[in-house]
Structures are given as structure tokens and as C-alpha cells.
Write a protein that holds these residues in place. Structure first.
Motif, PDB file in Angstrom:
ATOM      1  N   THR B  42      55.062  17.357  18.094  1.00  0.00           N
ATOM      2  CA  THR B  42      53.879  17.212  18.945  1.00  0.00           C
ATOM      3  C   THR B  42      54.070  16.093  19.961  1.00  0.00           C
ATOM      4  N   VAL B  54      50.526  26.081  17.686  1.00  0.00           N
ATOM      5  CA  VAL B  54      50.289  24.661  17.894  1.00  0.00           C
ATOM      6  C   VAL B  54      49.406  24.486  19.113  1.00  0.00           C
ATOM      7  N   ILE B  55      48.324  23.706  18.940  1.00  0.00           N
ATOM      8  CA  ILE B  55      47.496  23.387  20.105  1.00  0.00           C
ATOM      9  C   ILE B  55      47.722  21.913  20.417  1.00  0.00           C
ATOM     10  N   ASP B  56      48.436  21.695  21.492  1.00  0.00           N
ATOM     11  CA  ASP B  56      48.825  20.354  21.894  1.00  0.00           C
ATOM     12  C   ASP B  56      48.792  20.368  23.419  1.00  0.00           C
ATOM     13  N   PRO B  57      48.127  19.376  24.020  1.00  0.00           N
ATOM     14  CA  PRO B  57      47.968  19.452  25.473  1.00  0.00           C
ATOM     15  C   PRO B  57      49.256  19.167  26.261  1.00  0.00           C
TER      16      PRO B  57
END
Lengths: 387, 355
Positions: B42, B54-57
Motif C-alpha cells: 500500500t 485493494v482500495i488505495d488512493p
């Protein structure tokens, strides 16, 4: 007079077919015509759990449109996270958002998720609490809690049986009325608890309050039918009317205790209450009166000790199942449903007792009826303050 | 008395209704077959193992963006140049306002940006002190908009009292003064809304005697309130949260760096800028030739801007970010990748546009 079977079938099916055609029309050709206003997406965070180095949030799409969950945050600070099975949520679909986070026990947290249109939905937790490992220890622990708040107090309450049996007719009526008071209170209590769960845990899309009302009425009607059958049978068999009523009370209380157990188990699992010995004491004291409620109608008959224990178990054991189910997989929906079933069952039992008393003595003693109900309500209120 | 369906059958029908309706709530969507977990790294350096997504900006490679912060930070619009009879340099710019675009501002987050020349921030307007600046403004938006430049100009060129309606045009004209770092933005009410949606940009007036050569960058500090609750959901230098953290800005050690920093953040009264590994000389609004201080922290209110001059002694990866950590943890975090300087280093800034 009698119409032929095909005609009957057509008359039954025709409205349904027409309804399907109308729905298809509304969703199909007419859908663009009906599009007005702004459709707002909604996501509910149903459950937040704290494990080793992770915060896990169960999110559900409770809005009218499909959404994508694209961002997670802790205390409104963006955190990378995993979402299982995937980011897109259809209506009612749930997903697990796993946020690696070094959280501190006992500290409040707010967990948020942001969807594709930039809207953020959040839910707070008063104090982070390590989620329980589903192992044999927890199984035994939850079982013990259920046993302590369900079975033991009811058994203790049943011990009033010899005392009530020795009382005169008026006193007996008083105790039956007292039982009614206890049960009315219990029923109201269950409704309030269900409403509370609906407000705190259930998304508004489920129409929690309407669901409670629906289930109470269904439960009332169903048990009314079963109760009628039981008491009718009692007239022809050895099964006495008093025992039939006690059985009905035990079943009603059983449902109630299942709901109560679910709520307690969930509270333990979610770490929402510090489960002190004091709380257990309060629940136990409160539930002792349930034993009394089962014992009272039995006094008019010769009840065998085995049957009484059986009735006590019917009423008490569901609490154990409740704490297990609530502790291992909390579902606000089912907790609410069982509390409502319990409420409906209990109100039905109150009616049964009333009819039983009316049938038993031509001149129903108003004094003992009102005194009994009032005393029952007050005792319940006082013991409830202890919780 | 009883006719039709017997009551026992009614009961079964009831049971069936209850069973079917409870299934509706129980079955949690489609049950997905268990997959083998995959491992992800991440943006905070954590390792995530998951069968899901995966939710990662992060996750932009720059190509799929509608807006490219990499390009924007060194993109100066010098305008179309004409030398007038009296020797004055005329710079003509064309700016179009729109308010209908949806831009992916962070992976998966789509926001209605209001733009000058299809970009948030708008183009960086650059002129030299004394130049005649002529801006042909067209409003292709559905709402009235305007251009309000900071600097010295006549009242009728202030872009405040005359808003330009849909399809309207206006030509703003003024001399570029004073030398320094300024900004422009839409000044139509409610101004907060127009700015928050993206109608702003940097405006640089170079002094007649050019500044020392340097590797130059523009950083417009802004935020995005994507859910319209009066608080920013994202903060950034140049719009895209976390962008420069994953696309470190490459510079050379012992090379003069000049950063034009404009704070246009809405909703928060104060923004700041913290540089790691070195200190900068800073010039408020860039109007003075003597620096106001030598620091690694800069605190700016809305509309404040500063020119920063610095260089790095040692190569390596250095962060710069809001020291207000809320802002940095919502995207206003960036980094410089400082490389060893080579002897035959060419100054990267092109001056051929400047007369």
C-alpha cells in the motif's frame, strides 16, 4: 354456483400476470419517463471489528443504486484497505473492508468509506475492543452467559410453585394477574429493545419499525392458533388447561429469551458493553420473574416436577442459543425478528391467561386482577432498573 | 362452513412466504468461490493479503488521468506574443470556463469539476512585468463565471461586478504588475462554490530583470469537497491526492530550485507547506527581492502565495507536505527525488519564450 377449476385458476393468476406486465413496462419502456428527482446512493456500515492489526468493517449497499466503494478511512484519515469480494456493491450486497491499522484498545474510532461519487459514509465505535476468536473457550463462555441469564433464573422462579399452590383462590388469581403484569412489561421491553436495535444497527431500508409491527402481529396470530389447539386438546386429553397455558407462556418466553440472548451475545462480541458481573446479576434477577410466570398457571393442576423442569428449559435454553448465535455471527435483522416474535408471543399469552381466568371463575375478582397486574409491572420495572 | 383451500394449506403458504422473504435478506449477494490471496503493497508501506481488491488512493500511472500533475507543475502559458509599435509586449491568452465536466480526482472517485481550459487548476499565466496582458475569456458553462486577477489593474478589469453569462465573452486587459506570484479565480457568487469546484489558477509576473536561473515548479495547494458537506475530503498540491508521493519529482542536488506556491484551499482557514531535508528562502507574493526568511515551514491563509528558493545538498528521497497532518493524510503529501548533480547539467527552464 361452483365455477370450473380452470376458470378459478385463471382468476387467481390473471392479476399477478397483469402486475408483472405493469412492472416490466415501468422498468422498461416507461423507465425514462419515470426518471425524475435525484437518486441518492446509500451505504451502511453494519459491523466494525477489531482484530490483530486490522479494522474490519462490513458494509452494505442499502441505497437504490449500485455503488463502488473506492476509499476507506479511519477517523477521517485516508487509509489503504482491501475490500472483499470486490469494490462494486449491488443493492443489498455486502462487502468486507479490511483496513490494516494499529488500533488502540479502549479508544473510540470512526470508520468511513467513500463511494465513487465522493460521498463518505461513516460509523463510530465508542471503544475499540478486540473481536472474539471463535474458539471453544468463547463457545463455553457464551453458553455460560446464556445459561446464567436464561435457564438458572427461570428454574429459581419455578421454585415459587409450592408457595403459590398453597394460596387461596383469590391469591391464585392475584398471581395469575401478577404474571400478566410481568408479561406485559416483558412484551413492551422486547418491543423497545427491537426498536433500539433497528435504530442503531439496521439500515432504514429494512423499515425496521414496520418489520417489528408485522412480526409481532404474525407471531401473535400464529401462537393464538396454536394456543387454541393446545387448550382444545387439553379438554379431551390428560393435558390440563393450566399446563397448556404454562406451555404457551414457556414458548413465548423462550422466543423472548432467544432474542434477548442474541442481543447479549452480540453486545459481547461487538464489545459494546462492558459485561460486568453486575449486568449478569441484573438480567438474572429480572428473569427470575419469568419462572414465576410459568409456575402460576400450573398451580391449579397437579404438575410433575419433570414437566416443570421441561417447561423451564423450553423457556430458558433459547437464551443459550441466542448468546451463541449473537456472539458468533451477529445479525441485527434476526435479533430484531426474534425479539418481535417474543413480543407477539407474550402478548398472546397475556390474552390466554385473561381468558383462562375469565373461564375459571364467573365472578372475576377485579381487585386481584388489577392489583396483580400492577404489582407485576412494578416488580418488573424495579428489577429492570438493576440492569 | 370452510370452503376452498384448507387452512393447513394456507399455513404452508404462509411458511413458504416467510421462508422466501427471509432468504432475500440472508443470502449476502453472490457467493464468490475462494481464491488464493494476493499480496499488495500500500501507499503507506503496508502489505495487504487479500482475495478481494485493494482500495488505495494510488494507482495512477499518469496516462489515464484527465489531468496530469506531472505536466502541470512545469507548464507555463506565456500567451501569444506580439510586439506593439511602442515596444510593449502584448501577450494574449484564451481561457474558457466550463462547469459540466466529471473528472476522476482520485482512483474511482468522480467529481464535477468546474474548469478554466479543462483543467483544475487552470493554466499558469506567465508574463513579464510591464507586458500588456489580454485575456479572451469565454464562458461555456451553464452558470455565470468571471476572471478576477490579483495584481494592479483598473476596476473594470477586476472581474467582480461583471459576471459573464452562459455563452458570453469578455476581454480582460491590463499591464502585468507588480512582479511577483499572483493568482486568478472566478469571482461570481457564491465565490466559495466556484473556487471549491476548481475555478482558479496561478499568475506569475516575472521581473524585468529575470530571476536567477532555476528549476521551476508550480504548486497550487487545493482541496476537494466531494460530498459537499463544507469540509474537504481530499487535499493536494495540484489537485490529485498523493500523486507526487508516488511520482516523486526528480530534481538535482546543488541545483537552484524555485517553487511557486499558491494556496487556494477552501473551507480551511490555514494551509501550510513543510519541506524535508533542506530549508528555503521565501518571498511573500514574490514581490520583494529580499527573502522574508529562511525556513522549512510556511503557513498560508487562503489566497496567500509564496516563491520558495532552495537547493538540496544530499541526494535522496525527500517529502514535502502539509505539516497539518490531517491534510497530508488526505492527500497533500508529495516528494522530491534528489539525484546527484552532473557536471554537464543543463538548466531545465527554457527561456526562449521570454523576450
Amino acid at each position: 354456483m361452483t365455477s370450473s377449476k380452470p376458470v378459478l385458476a385463471i382468476s387467481a393468476v390473471a392479476p399477478i400476470v397483469l402486475l408483472i406486465i405493469m412492472v416490466a413496462f415501468l422498468l422498461g419502456p416507461a423507465s425514462s419517463f419515470l426518471q425524475f428527482g435525484i437518486v441518492l446512493p446509500e451505504v451502511s456500515i453494519e459491523k466494525i471489528e477489531f482484530t490483530g492489526n486490522e479494522i474490519q468493517a462490513t458494509v452494505r449497499n442499502t441505497g437504490p443504486v449500485n455503488v463502488n466503494v473506492v476509499l476507506a478511512d479511519v477517523n477521517d484519515r485516508i487509509q489503504p484497505a482491501a475490500i472483499e469480494p470486490d469494490t462494486s456493491l449491488e443493492r443489498f450486497e455486502t462487502a468486507l473492508v479490511r483496513i490494516p491499522f494499529d488500533w488502540n484498545e479502549g479508544q473510540p474510532y470512526e470508520i468511513g468509506v467513500t463511494i465513487d461519487d465522493g460521498t463518505r459514509f461513516a460509523k463510530g465505535i465508542d471503544a475499540a475492543f478486540p473481536s472474539l476468536e471463535p474458539d471453544i473457550d468463547l463457545f463455553v463462555f457464551l453458553g455460560m452467559i446464556g445459561f446464567l441469564i436464561g435457564v438458572v433464573p427461570i428454574m429459581i422462579g419455578l421454585l415459587w410453585y409450592p408457595f403459590i399452590k398453597k394460596l387461596g383462590k383469590n391469591s391464585f388469581n392475584f398471581f395469575l394477574a401478577f404474571t400478566m403484569g410481568l408479561l406485559i412489561f416483558l412484551g413492551i421491553d422486547a418491543v423497545l429493545e427491537a426498536v433500539e436495535i433497528s435504530e442503531n444497527h439496521l439500515s432504514s431500508v429494512f423499515n425496521g419499525e414496520l418489520l417489528i409491527a408485522t412480526v409481532i402481529i404474525l407471531s401473535f396470530l400464529a401462537l393464538y392458533g396454536v394456543g387454541k389447539k393446545l387448550t382444545q386438546k387439553a379438554e379431551f386429553s390428560k393435558l390440563s388447561k393450566g399446563l397448556a397455558i404454562s406451555l404457551m407462556i414457556a414458548i413465548g418466553i423462550g422466543f423472548h429469551n432467544l432474542g434477548e440472548g442474541l442481543a447479549v451475545g452480540a453486545a459481547i462480541a461487538l464489545g459494546e458493553v462492558a459485561l460486568s458481573t453486575f449486568l449478569i446479576v441484573g438480567f438474572a434477577t429480572h428473569n427470575t420473574t419469568e419462572g414465576l410466570a410459568i409456575a402460576a398457571p400450573l398451580t391449579s393442576t397437579k404438575a410433575k416436577i419433570v414437566k416443570m423442569i421441561g417447561l423451564g428449559l423450553i423457556a430458558g435454553i433459547p437464551a443459550i442459543f441466542g448468546t451463541w448465535i449473537g456472539g458468533f455471527s451477529f445479525s441485527p435483522f434476526f435479533t430484531l425478528v426474534f425479539l418481535a416474535i417474543g413480543a407477539g408471543a407474550i402478548f398472546q399469552v397475556v390474552l390466554s391467561i385473561f381468558q383462562y381466568m375469565k373461564g375459571k371463575s364467573d365472578l372475576l375478582s377485579n381487585t386481584s386482577l388489577f392489583a396483580g397486574i400492577s404489582a407485576g409491572l412494578l416488580v418488573m420495572y424495579l428489577t429492570s432498573v438493576l440492569i | 362452513m370452510q370452503s376452498g383451500i384448507p387452512s393447513s394449506k394456507m399455513f404452508y403458504i404462509l411458511i413458504a412466504i416467510v421462508a422466501v422473504s427471509s432468504l432475500y435478506f440472508v443470502v449476502p449477494g453472490v457467493i464468490v468461490a475462494e481464491e488464493t490471496p494476493r499480496t499488495f503493497l500500500t501507499h503507506t508501506g503496508l502489505v495487504i493479503q487479500t482475495t478481494g481488491e485493494v482500495i488505495d488512493p494510488i494507482g495512477y500511472d499518469g496516462d489515464d488521468l484527465d489531468f496530469d500533475p506531472e505536466k502541470f507543475m512545469k507548464d507555463f502559458d506565456y500567451g501569444e506574443i506580439t510586439v506593439l509599435d511602442d515596444g510593449t509586449v502584448l501577450r494574449e491568452f484564451y481561457i474558457t470556463a466550463r462547469d459540466d465536466q466529471i473528472m476522476e480526482v482520485s482512483p474511482g472517485v468522480f467529481y464535477n469539476v468546474w474548469t478554466f481550459n479543462d483543467s483544475v487548476p487552470g493554466p499558469t499565466i506567465r508574463a513579464t512585468e510591464g507586458d500588456l496582458v489580454r485575456i479572451h475569456f469565454t464562458n461555456e458553462g451553464s452558470k455565470p463565471h468571471s476572471l478576477h486577477f490579483h495584481g494592479i489593474h483598473k476596476a473594470e478589469m477586476d472581474g467582480v461586478f461583471e459576471s459573464i453569462g452562459t455563452g458570453g465573452q469578455f476581454t480582460y486587459e491590463f499591464y502585468a504588475e507588480p512582479a511577483g506570484l499572483h493568482l486568478y479565480h472566478c469571482h461570481v457568487h457564491p465565490v466559495e462554490e466556484h473556487i471549491a469546484h476548481g475555478l482558479y489558477g496561478a499568475y506569475i509576473v516575472d521581473p524585468k530583470e529575470p530571476r536567477e536561473p532555476a528549476d521551476e515548479f508550480v504548486f497550487v495547494l487545493n482541496g476537494l469537497d466531494t460530498d459537499f458537506d463544507g469540509e474537504n475530503n481530499f487535499y493536494a498540491a495540484n489537485t490529485i491526492p498523493f500523486y507526487y508521493q508516488h511520482h516523486p519529482i526528480e530534481i538535482n542536488a546543488n541545483q537552484n530550485i524555485r517553487a511557486y506556491v499558491v494556496n487556494i484551499l477552501e473551507f480551511d482557514a490555514v494551509n501550510n507547506f513543510h519541506l524535508h531535508g533542506t530549508l528555503f528562502h521565501h518571498y511573500p507574493a514574490g514581490t520583494d527581492t529580499v527573502p522574508s526568511g529562511y525556513n522549512d515551514m510556511l503557513t498560508m491563509s487562503q489566497g496567500d502565495r509564496q516563491i520558495l528558493e532552495f537547493n538540496y545538498k544530499y541526494p535522496g528521497l525527500y517529502m514535502f507536505h502539509a505539516h497539518n497532518t490531517e491534510f497530508s493524510e488526505k492527500g497533500w503529501v508529495s516528494s522530491f527525488l534528489v539525484k546527484e548533480n552532473t557536471d554537464d547539467f543543463d538548466i531545465q527552464v527554457e527561456y526562449d519564450d521570454i523576450i
